[in-house]
Design a protein around this motif. Structure first.
Motif, mmCIF file in Angstrom:
data_model
loop_
_atom_site.group_PDB
_atom_site.id
_atom_site.type_symbol
_atom_site.label_atom_id
_atom_site.label_comp_id
_atom_site.label_asym_id
_atom_site.label_seq_id
_atom_site.Cartn_x
_atom_site.Cartn_y
_atom_site.Cartn_z
ATOM 1 N N THR A 242 42.520 26.695 -5.652
ATOM 2 C CA THR A 242 43.446 27.489 -6.461
ATOM 3 C C THR A 242 42.765 28.028 -7.700
ATOM 4 O OG1 THR A 242 45.287 26.133 -5.687
ATOM 5 C CG2 THR A 242 45.659 27.448 -7.669
ATOM 6 N N SER A 245 40.443 31.409 -7.908
ATOM 7 C CA SER A 245 41.181 32.624 -7.566
ATOM 8 C C SER A 245 41.722 33.247 -8.841
ATOM 9 C CB SER A 245 42.335 32.301 -6.614
ATOM 10 O OG SER A 245 41.871 31.655 -5.448
ATOM 11 N N THR A 253 40.885 31.938 -2.327
ATOM 12 C CA THR A 253 42.077 31.708 -1.515
ATOM 13 C C THR A 253 42.368 32.902 -0.614
ATOM 14 O OG1 THR A 253 43.021 30.264 -3.210
ATOM 15 C CG2 THR A 253 44.538 31.180 -1.588
ATOM 16 N N HIS A 329 40.654 24.258 1.347
ATOM 17 C CA HIS A 329 41.634 25.300 1.659
ATOM 18 C C HIS A 329 42.545 24.842 2.794
ATOM 19 C CE1 HIS A 329 42.961 29.004 3.833
ATOM 20 N NE2 HIS A 329 43.292 29.343 2.611
#
Length: 667
Positions: A242, A245, A253, A329
């Protein structure tokens, strides 16, 4: 060469932070210089590795070779920006100043118009994120000296069936290139000032350019962000993806989301399972099949798709490397959460545990501790032979250590104790002492049962003993003896006393060693376990004069030979010590015969440490017989093994023997 600005030029500008792909780009330029007719260059690699940036760099380097236009299309494999072949062809035709009302509606008609218009021209056609070979074929220009640059959204291997194609595979950045990229992003001075933290960030980013660009942008955009603070933030693996990004154009992501959505159903299921914990960065087909309750062949097909998409790297024997960012991920995807993920995790843990139980039963069938301490751990038929069991343990070694670490996180002292008992025969035989120390330290923080703690201290004590860390070894064995006496277990006391006796012997305290080893033999006799008695006799013999020692060793050997189990390695240990005692008597010929038999067994079994022990004894036999050259060769072979295993104590002892023999060129 002057560039005609009236022709279409849709290629994005150069990325000035592009690094590390000079060899790949030179291969691309060789295609540009040497090809006849239309040439296709396809860039492939894991998501985020920089396929688009590198392909754009090639386009700019080759610009002068294609003066009649450069077309660009971002297809559905790109950063979630959809496009269809019909729409792309319309855009291409408009770029060549076709009137909108003259452009056909049908895809096949647009394709024919485009190929007629471009035939014979020197063009570049750049297709970013292509997801199928047919998609590329539809967008090819007419026959001529054009260059088609493609970046893969999905594997395009079938494209080469009817087209000349050059595939250029991109790998994550090497360390030097990653540092260079980061220096461009935040400045050389900052990188130099916090180099250790920069190296940590590069590692946490998986050496992927997209991830490093995100971190660089975050540092430069914020007054408060430092390299050290970013390294700390990224160290939290639960939020790492997270945090890597910023927006859809600079987002790890988004890159992985796009790659995930292009997968088939089974491949998506397997991709999500890559996020299961425990994990080590490598996984095999049987483990995934067990966790997902899917047939092996279906998992194999799915993992092949993931490998083709460069989301995993295929190894031998149906095993795959999983990069940490992919696993993180996959763990955070919402497609499979809650009870279903918990069930998959439980099945994965059961797979590893049962495999370890079956391996323990196969490679150490007479070792009593699993049955006595954990009778609920029932062995099955998971491995056909001891060799197969050891192969499985070696292949799953990193995952098994991860399982122990996971049990520690869960505060499961029962599992920690079980795993240390199950894995000790493997760690002992292979001398994986780093793993042994790491797993046992975790267990000893949590496990409270005195019986189990006694055994764990004994096992750690032997690891220190092999390394000749004798003070530490003695402390572990003394704690083990005290706990064994506390619970009144003669089996545990015998084992711990034996280890402590061997330490005293190594320290040159012969009387103390003999007293402890005699005590160990007495306790073993009280148990009535003939194998335990034979082991105690083997170790006591080390402290005795040759005549008494040989009696003990011959009896121990007869027991090992007569047991209904494979005790070849213990037989070989007896042979090694018979050889040593015969050397004391001056019977070098018989000693060498026994030691060569021991060496052959240990070499066949892959017992490298015990090979070195036999070679050291052979060196002593040759030296005693006056065969200096032969003695040096044996000692040198032993030294290579000890040093390879990082056994510094035994290595130093062998070096001393070599020095005494006048060898000044030892390894």
């Amino acid at each position: 060469m002057l560039i005609d600005t009236s022709v279409p030029d849709q290629i994005p500008g150069k990325n000035h932070n592009h690094v590390n792909q000079d060899l790949t780009l030179e291969r691309g330029m060789a295609v540009v210089r040497g090809g006849d007719g239309n040439q296709i260059v396809v860039f492939s690699g894991t998501p985020g590795v920089g396929k688009t940036a590198t392909a754009i760099e090639l386009s700019h380097r080759a610009r002068a070779f294609f003066p009649e236009g450069r077309l660009f299309a971002r297809l559905s494999g790109g950063l979630e920006q959809p496009g269809t072949e019909a729409e792309v062809l319309k855009d291409f035709l408009l770029a060549f100043r076709e009137r909108p009302e003259d452009i056909p509606d049908r895809l096949d008609a647009r394709r024919a118009r485009f190929q007629t218009l471009t035939a014979g021209r020197r063009l570049q056609v750049f297709l970013d994120g292509a997801t199928s070979a047919s998609q590329v074929r539809t967008l090819l220009p007419g026959v001529g000296p054009s260059l088609v640059i493609v970046t893969e959204g999905r594997p395009l291997s079938t494209l080469m069936v009817d087209n000349p194609v050059t595939f250029l595979e991109l790998a994550p950045l090497e360390d030097d290139a990653a540092v260079e990229l980061f220096s461009r992003l935040i400045g050389e001075d900052r990188v130099a000032a916090e180099r250790a933290e920069v190296d940590e960030i590069i590692k946490l980013c998986g050496h992927l350019p997209i991830a490093l660009c995100v971190v660089g942008a975050m540092i430069t955009r914020s007054r408060r962000a430092t390299v050290a603070s970013m390294a700390t933030r990224l160290g939290d693996e639960r939020r790492r993806v997270t945090r890597l990004s910023l927006d859809d154009d600079l987002s790890v992501t988004s890159v992985f989301n796009a790659a995930y959505r292009l997968l088939g159903d089974s491949a998506q299921v397997c991709y999500r399972a890559l996020g299961l914990r425990p994990r080590s960065g490598e996984i095999g087909i049987p483990a995934l099949a067990a966790a997902l309750e899917m047939p092996d062949y279906e998992v194999l097909d799915a993992m092949t798709e993931l490998a083709d998409a460069r989301l995993v790297d295929e190894l031998e024997d149906d095993r795959y490397v999983v990069r940490e960012l992919v696993a993180l991920h996959a763990e955070q995807l919402e497609d499979r959460q809650g009870s279903e993920r918990s069930a998959e995790t439980a099945r994965l843990l059961d797979f590893y545990r049962q495999g370890a139980i079956d391996a323990d039963a196969m490679i150490a069938p007479l070792r009593p501790w699993r049955q006595s301490l954990f009778p609920e751990l029932i062995a099955g038929q998971g491995h056909d032979t001891p060799d197969r069991a050891r192969q499985w343990l070696r292949a799953e070694r990193a995952n098994l250590r991860a399982v122990v670490e996971y049990a520690h996180e869960l505060d499961r002292q029962d599992l920690l104790a079980q795993w240390c008992v199950l894995l000790w025969p493997f760690y002992e035989k292979e001398k994986f002492l780093d793993d042994l120390f790491a797993t046992h330290r975790l267990a000893l923080r949590k496990v409270t049962a005195p019986q189990t703690r006694s055994l764990l201290h004994t096992q750690v004590g032997y690891a220190h003993y092999w390394l000749r860390e004798l003070t530490d070894a003695a402390g572990e064995f003394e704690r083990a003896v005290a706990l064994a006496c506390e619970v009144g277990s003669p089996e545990l006391e015998a084992t711990a006393s034996e280890g402590l006796g061997l330490v005293k012997l190594a320290q040159g305290r012969l009387d103390e060693a003999r007293t402890l080893l005699v005590r160990s033999l007495e306790l073993a006799k009280d148990t009535g376990d003939v194998r335990r008695i034979a082991l105690a006799e083997l170790h006591l013999a080390k402290t005795e004069a040759p005549s008494r020692a040989l009696e003990l060793l011959e009896h121990a050997e007869a027991v090992f030979v007569g047991l209904d189990a494979d005790e070849a390695e213990n037989e070989a240990k007896v042979l090694t010590w018979r050889g040593r005692k015969l050397i004391e008597l001056g019977d070098y010929g018989t000693a060498r015969d026994l030691l060569r038999r021991a060496l052959d067994t240990m070499a066949t079994r892959g017992r490298r440490f015990d090979e070195a022990e036999a070679l050291t004894a052979l060196g002593a036999a040759a030296s005693g017989a006056g065969e200096t050259r032969q003695a040096i060769e044996h000692y040198q072979e032993a030294l290579v093994i000890y040093e390879g295993l990082r056994f510094t104590g035994p290595a130093e002892a062998v070096r001393a023997e070599l020095t005494a023999l006048g060898d000044t060129a030892s390894p």
